[in-house]
Design an enzyme around this catalytic site. Structure first.
Site, PDB file in Angstrom:
ATOM      1  N   LYS A  48     -17.645 -11.773  70.927  1.00 49.56           N
ATOM      2  CA  LYS A  48     -17.295 -10.657  70.030  1.00 49.56           C
ATOM      3  C   LYS A  48     -18.492  -9.732  69.810  1.00 49.56           C
ATOM      4  O   LYS A  48     -18.363  -8.522  69.880  1.00 49.56           O
ATOM      5  CB  LYS A  48     -16.858 -11.169  68.644  1.00 49.56           C
ATOM      6  N   ARG A 106     -11.711 -13.183  58.026  1.00 49.38           N
ATOM      7  CA  ARG A 106     -11.623 -14.513  58.637  1.00 49.38           C
ATOM      8  C   ARG A 106     -10.594 -15.379  57.929  1.00 49.38           C
ATOM      9  O   ARG A 106     -10.406 -16.533  58.324  1.00 49.38           O
ATOM     10  CB  ARG A 106     -12.972 -15.206  58.575  1.00 49.38           C
ATOM     11  N   ARG A 120     -26.640 -20.824  73.714  1.00 51.14           N
ATOM     12  CA  ARG A 120     -27.162 -19.780  72.823  1.00 51.14           C
ATOM     13  C   ARG A 120     -28.107 -20.403  71.799  1.00 51.14           C
ATOM     14  O   ARG A 120     -29.163 -19.852  71.500  1.00 51.14           O
ATOM     15  CB  ARG A 120     -26.015 -19.060  72.111  1.00 51.14           C
ATOM     16  N   ARG A 169     -30.660 -20.123  65.940  1.00 47.22           N
ATOM     17  CA  ARG A 169     -29.787 -19.959  64.780  1.00 47.22           C
ATOM     18  C   ARG A 169     -29.488 -21.305  64.153  1.00 47.22           C
ATOM     19  O   ARG A 169     -29.188 -22.272  64.869  1.00 47.22           O
ATOM     20  CB  ARG A 169     -28.470 -19.291  65.215  1.00 47.22           C
ATOM     21  N   ARG A 180     -17.398 -25.106  63.350  1.00 49.07           N
ATOM     22  CA  ARG A 180     -17.050 -23.681  63.300  1.00 49.07           C
ATOM     23  C   ARG A 180     -15.806 -23.385  64.138  1.00 49.07           C
ATOM     24  O   ARG A 180     -14.989 -22.543  63.778  1.00 49.07           O
ATOM     25  CB  ARG A 180     -18.245 -22.831  63.752  1.00 49.07           C
TER      26      ARG A 180
HETATM   27  P1  AMP Z   1     -20.898 -15.207  62.808  1.00 51.54           P
HETATM   28  O1  AMP Z   1     -22.227 -14.580  63.103  1.00 51.54           O
HETATM   29  O2  AMP Z   1     -19.775 -14.203  62.778  1.00 51.54           O
HETATM   30  O3  AMP Z   1     -20.588 -16.377  63.699  1.00 51.54           O
HETATM   31  O4  AMP Z   1     -20.992 -15.782  61.313  1.00 51.54           O
HETATM   32  C1  AMP Z   1     -21.924 -16.789  60.987  1.00 51.54           C
HETATM   33  C2  AMP Z   1     -21.531 -17.469  59.684  1.00 51.54           C
HETATM   34  O5  AMP Z   1     -21.483 -16.502  58.634  1.00 51.54           O
HETATM   35  C3  AMP Z   1     -20.145 -18.096  59.678  1.00 51.54           C
HETATM   36  O6  AMP Z   1     -20.145 -19.405  60.241  1.00 51.54           O
HETATM   37  C4  AMP Z   1     -19.858 -18.148  58.177  1.00 51.54           C
HETATM   38  O7  AMP Z   1     -20.583 -19.178  57.543  1.00 51.54           O
HETATM   39  C5  AMP Z   1     -20.449 -16.809  57.711  1.00 51.54           C
HETATM   40  N1  AMP Z   1     -19.437 -15.723  57.778  1.00 51.54           N
HETATM   41  C6  AMP Z   1     -19.455 -14.621  58.577  1.00 51.54           C
HETATM   42  N2  AMP Z   1     -18.360 -13.862  58.366  1.00 51.54           N
HETATM   43  C7  AMP Z   1     -17.642 -14.492  57.420  1.00 51.54           C
HETATM   44  C8  AMP Z   1     -16.399 -14.230  56.793  1.00 51.54           C
HETATM   45  N3  AMP Z   1     -15.664 -13.138  57.087  1.00 51.54           N
HETATM   46  N4  AMP Z   1     -15.958 -15.116  55.849  1.00 51.54           N
HETATM   47  C9  AMP Z   1     -16.681 -16.207  55.518  1.00 51.54           C
HETATM   48  N5  AMP Z   1     -17.842 -16.523  56.085  1.00 51.54           N
HETATM   49  C10 AMP Z   1     -18.334 -15.685  57.033  1.00 51.54           C
END
Ligand code: AMP
Length: 189
Positions: A13, A88, A127, A133, A144
């Site tokens: 994404k 989400r 990654r 990370r 996740r």
């Molecule tokens: P990402 O970089 O999109 O994979 O997001 C990393 C982490 O941020 C996720 O595993 C969640 O803990 C938090 N996060 C990001 N976007 C959301 C969302 N819309 N709702 C809840 N937690 C989020």
């Protein structure tokens, strides 16, 4: 043009969002990136989100909605954006609709990137070796993925019912996937 990207962690994404936003000069809003900045700056939102991110769980809907409600009202978000990682959950989708209605925005399209789970786990493990990370370790990656299927995938039916959902194969060359998405969104540009 206002777009939403959906798809399990690791499907690409972020990579596709960056390419698309450069091409159409729209704002790339990744909630993962926004939350990571809030954590670094030790803001109230960052403090509330940190423990969830570290465990690979979702931060709470009210934290996300507060952050995005503020963000979407800023001047730089008035000429189009791509939401990457938000909404989400169904309550987040409802909150987003409310905010967008208040500021006279509408969603043009929801692009869902699709890929096989094993492929995604391999990609994320690789990654994690490079990114450092905190949430790219194998147990947390599995968590996740599970959370995506339990809490986020209901949004696929939700946006399908609104006639907004378009599925795109997330496996293949980055440029081919980008071309396919460009072909789809050109009608809204
Ligand atoms: P990402 O970089 O999109 O994979 O997001 C990393 C982490 O941020 C996720 O595993 C969640 O803990 C938090 N996060 C990001 N976007 C959301 C969302 N819309 N709702 C809840 N937690 C989020």
């Amino acid at each position: 043009m206002n777009l939403i990207f959906l798809g399990p962690p690791g499907v690409g994404k972020g990579t596709q969002a960056k390419l698309l936003c450069e091409k159409y000069s729209i704002l790339h809003l990744s909630t993962g990136d926004l939350l990571r900045s809030e954590i670094i700056e030790k803001t109230e939102i960052g403090n509330l989100a940190k423990s969830f991110i570290d465990k690979g769980e979702l931060a709470t809907d009210d934290v996300l909605l507060k952050m995005m409600n503020n963000r979407l009202k800023k001047d730089d978000a008035q000429n189009g954006y791509l939401l990457d990682g938000f909404p989400r959950t169904i309550p987040q989708a409802h909150g987003l609709e409310l905010t967008m209605k208040q500021i006279g925005h509408k969603i043009d399209s929801v692009i869902s990137l699709i890929a096989d789970e094993d492929e995604l786990i391999n990609r994320l493990v690789n990654r994690g070796l490079k990114s450092g990370r905190s949430d790219d370790s194998i147990e947390i990656i599995r968590n996740r993925q599970q959370i995506y299927w339990n809490q986020t995938s209901p949004l696929l039916n939700y946006y399908e019912a609104m006639n907004l959902l378009i599925n795109v194969d997330g496996i293949g060359k980055i440029s081919d996937i980008n071309n396919e998405i460009v072909r789809i969104v050109n009608q809204y540009a």
